[in-house]
Design a protein around this motif. Structure first.
Motif, short mmCIF file in Angstrom:
data_model
loop_
_atom_site.label_atom_id
_atom_site.label_comp_id
_atom_site.label_asym_id
_atom_site.label_seq_id
_atom_site.Cartn_x
_atom_site.Cartn_y
_atom_site.Cartn_z
N LEU A 81 1.00 -1.29 -0.17
CA LEU A 81 -0.01 -0.32 -0.10
C LEU A 81 0.42 1.48 -0.06
CD1 LEU A 81 -2.88 -1.38 2.12
CD2 LEU A 81 -3.11 -0.46 -0.18
N LEU A 82 2.52 1.17 0.49
CA LEU A 82 2.97 2.16 0.17
C LEU A 82 3.16 2.69 -1.04
CD1 LEU A 82 5.29 1.09 3.21
CD2 LEU A 82 4.11 3.00 3.04
N LEU A 83 2.42 1.71 -2.20
CA LEU A 83 2.97 2.65 -3.23
C LEU A 83 2.21 3.43 -3.67
CD1 LEU A 83 2.58 -1.25 -5.17
CD2 LEU A 83 4.30 0.66 -6.12
N SER A 84 1.13 2.94 -3.23
CA SER A 84 -0.45 4.52 -2.99
C SER A 84 0.20 5.43 -2.72
CB SER A 84 -1.63 4.01 -2.76
OG SER A 84 -1.00 3.39 -1.72
N ILE A 85 0.85 5.21 -1.36
CA ILE A 85 1.10 7.06 -0.65
C ILE A 85 2.27 7.11 -2.02
CG2 ILE A 85 2.29 7.54 0.99
CD1 ILE A 85 1.25 5.89 2.67
N ALA A 86 3.16 6.92 -2.49
CA ALA A 86 4.25 7.38 -3.25
C ALA A 86 3.36 8.03 -3.93
CB ALA A 86 5.17 5.99 -3.40
N GLU A 87 2.55 7.34 -5.12
CA GLU A 87 2.11 7.57 -5.68
C GLU A 87 1.19 8.93 -6.05
OE1 GLU A 87 0.26 4.26 -7.13
OE2 GLU A 87 0.71 2.89 -8.99
N GLU A 88 0.88 8.75 -4.72
CA GLU A 88 0.17 10.22 -4.11
C GLU A 88 0.23 11.46 -4.38
OE1 GLU A 88 -2.79 11.24 -0.29
OE2 GLU A 88 -3.42 9.74 -1.20
N GLU A 89 1.56 11.03 -3.65
CA GLU A 89 2.96 12.56 -3.56
C GLU A 89 3.61 12.78 -4.84
OE1 GLU A 89 3.18 14.19 -0.58
OE2 GLU A 89 1.96 12.92 0.67
N LEU A 90 3.23 11.93 -5.58
CA LEU A 90 3.92 12.34 -6.63
C LEU A 90 2.97 12.84 -7.85
CD1 LEU A 90 6.20 9.37 -8.34
CD2 LEU A 90 7.01 11.70 -6.90
N LYS A 91 1.87 12.42 -7.40
CA LYS A 91 0.53 13.01 -8.15
C LYS A 91 0.37 15.14 -7.49
CE LYS A 91 -2.01 9.53 -9.37
NZ LYS A 91 -3.40 8.56 -9.31
N ARG A 92 0.58 15.02 -6.22
CA ARG A 92 0.34 16.24 -5.53
C ARG A 92 1.49 16.92 -6.18
NH1 ARG A 92 1.08 15.97 0.51
NH2 ARG A 92 -0.08 17.99 0.75
N LEU A 93 3.19 16.46 -6.77
CA LEU A 93 3.66 16.96 -7.03
C LEU A 93 3.97 17.92 -8.10
CD1 LEU A 93 6.59 18.15 -6.33
CD2 LEU A 93 7.40 15.81 -7.59
N GLU A 94 2.99 16.63 -8.99
CA GLU A 94 2.18 17.09 -10.40
C GLU A 94 1.54 18.54 -10.29
OE1 GLU A 94 1.14 14.56 -14.65
OE2 GLU A 94 0.86 14.41 -13.07
N ARG A 95 0.97 18.79 -9.74
CA ARG A 95 -0.45 19.42 -9.92
C ARG A 95 -0.03 20.38 -9.74
NH1 ARG A 95 -4.27 15.34 -7.15
NH2 ARG A 95 -2.97 15.76 -5.17
N VAL A 96 1.61 20.94 -8.51
CA VAL A 96 2.22 22.53 -8.23
C VAL A 96 3.11 22.01 -9.56
CG1 VAL A 96 1.48 22.28 -6.32
CG2 VAL A 96 3.15 20.77 -6.71
N ALA A 97 2.85 21.83 -10.58
CA ALA A 97 4.36 22.06 -11.84
C ALA A 97 6.02 21.36 -11.11
CB ALA A 97 4.58 23.03 -12.28
N TYR A 98 5.76 20.33 -9.96
CA TYR A 98 6.55 20.01 -9.85
C TYR A 98 8.00 20.89 -9.04
CZ TYR A 98 6.04 16.51 -12.39
OH TYR A 98 5.00 14.50 -13.69
N ALA A 99 7.34 21.37 -8.35
CA ALA A 99 7.48 22.69 -7.15
C ALA A 99 7.91 22.30 -6.13
CB ALA A 99 6.74 23.80 -7.68
N PRO A 100 9.40 21.20 -5.31
CA PRO A 100 8.91 20.57 -4.43
C PRO A 100 9.06 22.35 -3.32
CG PRO A 100 10.96 20.86 -5.13
CD PRO A 100 10.04 21.37 -5.82
N PHE A 101 8.73 22.71 -3.61
CA PHE A 101 8.88 24.35 -2.33
C PHE A 101 7.33 24.16 -2.47
CE2 PHE A 101 13.64 24.54 -3.13
CZ PHE A 101 14.32 25.13 -1.48
#
Length: 163
Positions: free
Chosen positions: A119-139
């Motif tokens: 299930l950690l797969l889905s957590i990582a995927e969710e975090e990557l989707k969140r990152l994509e939504r902010v144009a890969y801006a980690p700040f």
């Protein structure tokens, strides 16, 4: 120094921990799933930790990728990242997604008792989707907020037996 070196480090550390986690639930040895899940988890965590590391004047992104993108380390350490950082994080996120897809494919045959680990797969995927939504801006401030409903989504996936 390079993405390959970072992946080798992630395999030696994070993937080893996933292998141990599989052993604790008496799962069959599955080095491929542990390797891919460990590398994806490490890459995702590294991206998420960029602001924290920058505050400490540390950079753990692959040097070759940062140089190729023209990343200004001093600006990053002053917490003023430019679009070059998004280029690097997008490339790392794409590589993490490749490992997540491989982990998902190889993990489908594992017994249900490893599902909490997978299930950690889905957590990582969710975090990557969140990152994509902010144009890969980690700040971006959106990434610093908690993710509402995550525990419910994980519970639902567990009940359905989906990774």
């Amino acid at each position: 120094d390079s993405l390959e070196a970072l992946e080798a480090y992630a395999e030696a550390t994070s993937a080893s921990l996933f292998s141990l986690a599989f052993e604790t639930v008496a799962a069959p040895r599955d080095p491929a799933t542990a390797r891919h899940l460990g590398i994806a988890w490490a890459l995702t965590g590294l991206i998420r930790a960029v602001p924290f590391h920058a505050q400490q004047k540390r950079l753990y992104l692959p040097r070759q990728m940062a140089d190729r993108a023209g990343l200004d380390r001093q600006a990053l350490f002053e917490l003023k990242p430019g679009p070059e950082l998004a280029t690097v994080t997008a490339e790392l996120a794409a590589r993490a997604r490749e490992h997540l897809a491989a982990a998902r494919a190889s993990g489908r045959h594992l017994p249900r008792r490893v599902l909490p680990i997978l299930l950690l797969l889905s957590i990582a995927e969710e975090e990557l989707k969140r990152l994509e939504r902010v144009a890969y801006a980690p700040f971006h401030s959106h990434l610093q907020r908690p993710t509402p409903g995550r525990i419910w989504r994980l519970g639902w996936r567990y009940l359905l037996g989906r990774i």
